[in-house]
Motif scaffolding. Structure first.
Motif, PDB file in Angstrom:
ATOM      1  N   ILE A   1      -5.879  -2.952  -3.654  1.00 17.92           N
ATOM      2  CA  ILE A   1      -4.541  -2.376  -3.810  1.00 17.92           C
ATOM      3  C   ILE A   1      -4.042  -2.586  -5.235  1.00 17.92           C
ATOM      4  O   ILE A   1      -3.449  -1.690  -5.845  1.00 17.92           O
ATOM      5  CB  ILE A   1      -3.556  -2.989  -2.779  1.00 17.92           C
ATOM      6  N   TRP A   2      -4.302  -3.785  -5.785  1.00 24.10           N
ATOM      7  CA  TRP A   2      -3.892  -4.058  -7.163  1.00 24.10           C
ATOM      8  C   TRP A   2      -4.668  -3.191  -8.145  1.00 24.10           C
ATOM      9  O   TRP A   2      -4.093  -2.631  -9.093  1.00 24.10           O
ATOM     10  CB  TRP A   2      -4.104  -5.534  -7.495  1.00 24.10           C
ATOM     11  N   ILE A   3      -5.979  -3.049  -7.916  1.00 22.65           N
ATOM     12  CA  ILE A   3      -6.811  -2.247  -8.826  1.00 22.65           C
ATOM     13  C   ILE A   3      -6.396  -0.772  -8.755  1.00 22.65           C
ATOM     14  O   ILE A   3      -6.180  -0.117  -9.786  1.00 22.65           O
ATOM     15  CB  ILE A   3      -8.306  -2.395  -8.478  1.00 22.65           C
ATOM     16  N   GLY A   4      -6.287  -0.255  -7.523  1.00 23.84           N
ATOM     17  CA  GLY A   4      -5.891   1.138  -7.346  1.00 23.84           C
ATOM     18  C   GLY A   4      -4.506   1.409  -7.897  1.00 23.84           C
ATOM     19  O   GLY A   4      -4.263   2.452  -8.522  1.00 23.84           O
ATOM     20  N   SER A   5      -3.574   0.475  -7.677  1.00 26.00           N
ATOM     21  CA  SER A   5      -2.202   0.629  -8.187  1.00 26.00           C
ATOM     22  C   SER A   5      -2.192   0.691  -9.709  1.00 26.00           C
ATOM     23  O   SER A   5      -1.481   1.503 -10.311  1.00 26.00           O
ATOM     24  CB  SER A   5      -1.320  -0.528  -7.716  1.00 26.00           C
TER      25      SER A   5
ATOM     26  N   LYS B   1       0.834  -1.203   0.000  1.00 27.31           N
ATOM     27  CA  LYS B   1       0.000   0.000   0.000  1.00 27.31           C
ATOM     28  C   LYS B   1       0.873   1.259   0.000  1.00 27.31           C
ATOM     29  O   LYS B   1       0.588   2.227  -0.719  1.00 27.31           O
ATOM     30  CB  LYS B   1      -0.933   0.001   1.217  1.00 27.31           C
ATOM     31  N   ALA B   2       1.940   1.245   0.800  1.00 28.68           N
ATOM     32  CA  ALA B   2       2.852   2.396   0.868  1.00 28.68           C
ATOM     33  C   ALA B   2       3.473   2.662  -0.496  1.00 28.68           C
ATOM     34  O   ALA B   2       3.528   3.813  -0.961  1.00 28.68           O
ATOM     35  CB  ALA B   2       3.942   2.139   1.909  1.00 28.68           C
TER      36      ALA B   2
ATOM     37  N   GLY C   1      -7.575   6.333  -8.138  1.00 25.91           N
ATOM     38  CA  GLY C   1      -6.793   5.135  -7.821  1.00 25.91           C
ATOM     39  C   GLY C   1      -6.250   5.162  -6.406  1.00 25.91           C
ATOM     40  O   GLY C   1      -6.267   4.142  -5.698  1.00 25.91           O
ATOM     41  N   ALA C   2      -5.770   6.340  -5.972  1.00 25.42           N
ATOM     42  CA  ALA C   2      -5.252   6.474  -4.606  1.00 25.42           C
ATOM     43  C   ALA C   2      -6.354   6.229  -3.574  1.00 25.42           C
ATOM     44  O   ALA C   2      -6.123   5.589  -2.539  1.00 25.42           O
ATOM     45  CB  ALA C   2      -4.645   7.863  -4.406  1.00 25.42           C
ATOM     46  N   ILE C   3      -7.558   6.727  -3.851  1.00 27.31           N
ATOM     47  CA  ILE C   3      -8.688   6.516  -2.942  1.00 27.31           C
ATOM     48  C   ILE C   3      -9.033   5.031  -2.852  1.00 27.31           C
ATOM     49  O   ILE C   3      -9.332   4.509  -1.767  1.00 27.31           O
ATOM     50  CB  ILE C   3      -9.914   7.341  -3.414  1.00 27.31           C
ATOM     51  N   ILE C   4      -8.962   4.337  -3.984  1.00 31.92           N
ATOM     52  CA  ILE C   4      -9.235   2.891  -3.987  1.00 31.92           C
ATOM     53  C   ILE C   4      -8.204   2.151  -3.139  1.00 31.92           C
ATOM     54  O   ILE C   4      -8.538   1.213  -2.410  1.00 31.92           O
ATOM     55  CB  ILE C   4      -9.249   2.349  -5.435  1.00 31.92           C
ATOM     56  N   VAL C   5      -6.938   2.569  -3.226  1.00 31.51           N
ATOM     57  CA  VAL C   5      -5.878   1.938  -2.433  1.00 31.51           C
ATOM     58  C   VAL C   5      -6.103   2.178  -0.939  1.00 31.51           C
ATOM     59  O   VAL C   5      -5.992   1.272  -0.119  1.00 31.51           O
ATOM     60  CB  VAL C   5      -4.488   2.474  -2.853  1.00 31.51           C
ATOM     61  N   ILE C   6      -6.455   3.417  -0.570  1.00 34.16           N
ATOM     62  CA  ILE C   6      -6.625   3.767   0.850  1.00 34.16           C
ATOM     63  C   ILE C   6      -7.871   3.100   1.433  1.00 34.16           C
ATOM     64  O   ILE C   6      -7.887   2.717   2.604  1.00 34.16           O
ATOM     65  CB  ILE C   6      -6.722   5.305   1.015  1.00 34.16           C
TER      66      ILE C   6
END
Length: 305
Positions: A271-275, A105-106, A143-148
């Protein structure tokens, strides 16, 4: 044996050598983040940041001795000082955020640096950006929002990393301005030297005298960070940034692997989708930047922690 390996590498095409340097640079970057997590089990992140900057300065001293003190000449003292302050804020946010955030995530959130850099360039450098790059930036933030995943938990760690990415983007903008008056050696040395007092001050309230094992971990953090940028610069000297940019995203694979091995972390599908969304967004921004200029902010590839 080592000479044979080095000779074999030197016989490879420059493009292949550049690719190897880029891949190794990403491995060192992921290793540094992993070492920060390990060191943070017994030390405060601010203390790790202080020793990281101290050891980097010591590592850099032989370069100063070779090139002489004239290589450290400062023309714009105010801007150098401002960059040190801004860089200190970015490092503290990043180190603290990494210490309490999954490695995958980081790493994914650090890919937002080019997005922030583009926004700041619009605001402060009056850079003209078309609808396509604006669209790419908006998609990148999605994408960042999806990761968080704020719908589950808005954690402090991811927010600190995003904050650190934004502050580091400010440092990149200052560095771009400094390149017109300062040498590369001067910028590197005074950036490292300027981080020492700031990181020391914030580390004082959490200070604990490190043992030899902890000092060794701090040294490894400094070495892996230094090697990250050495390999990155070597790669950029041998190939176009456009061909190297996709390889920078391999950092996510290394981070996922190290997170699983050392911390038993298995990244969520989000995380994969957002990345993937962030990577597509930043790749397009870099592509448009390359079409516009042959001198992009190459340090966007790897935030200098």
């Amino acid at each position: 044996m080592i000479n044979i390996i080095l000779k074999s590498i030197n016989n490879l095409p420059l493009s292949v050598i550049a690719i190897l340097f880029m891949i190794v640079s990403g491995m060192f970057a992921a290793s540094m983040h992993c070492l920060i997590r390990v060191a943070a089990l017994e030390s405060h992140p601010f203390q790790i940041a202080f020793f990281r900057t101290l050891f980097v300065l010591i590592i850099f001293l032989p370069v100063v001795m070779k090139d002489g003190l004239t290589s450290l000449k400062v023309v714009d003292k105010k801007l150098q000082f401002l960059r040190a302050i801004v860089g200190s804020g970015a490092m503290c946010c990043m180190f603290y955020g990494i210490s309490i955030t999954e490695l995958s995530k980081a790493t994914a959130l650090m890919f937002t640096v080019p997005i922030f850099s583009t926004i700041l360039a619009i605001l402060f450098l009056k850079e003209q950006v078309g609808i396509r790059r604006w669209t790419a930036m908006i998609i990148g933030f999605i994408g960042a929002i999806i990761v968080i995943r704020p719908d589950i938990q808005l954690g402090l760690g991811p927010l600190l990393i995003l904050c650190g990415s934004f502050i580091w983007s400010m440092s990149l903008l200052i560095a771009k301005k400094l390149t017109t008056t300062e040498s590369n050696a001067s910028m590197t040395f005074w950036q490292a030297a300027g981080l020492i007092p700031a990181t020391f001050i914030v580390a004082i309230p959490f200070w604990s005298t490190p043992n030899l094992e902890q000092l060794f971990l701090y040294l490894l953090v400094a070495i892996t960070g230094t090697m990250t940028h050495y390999c990155l610069n070597a790669a950029l000297a041998k190939a176009d940034i456009s061909s190297l940019l996709p390889l920078d995203y391999l950092r996510l694979i290394w981070s996922v692997s190290l997170g699983f091995i050392f911390f038993n972390e298995v990244p969520l599908i989000t995380i994969w989708i957002g990345s993937a969304i962030i990577i597509l967004s930043t790749s397009y921004i870099a592509y448009r930047q390359l079409k516009k200029s042959k001198q992009p902010l190459t340090n966007q590839l790897n935030p200098n922690l």
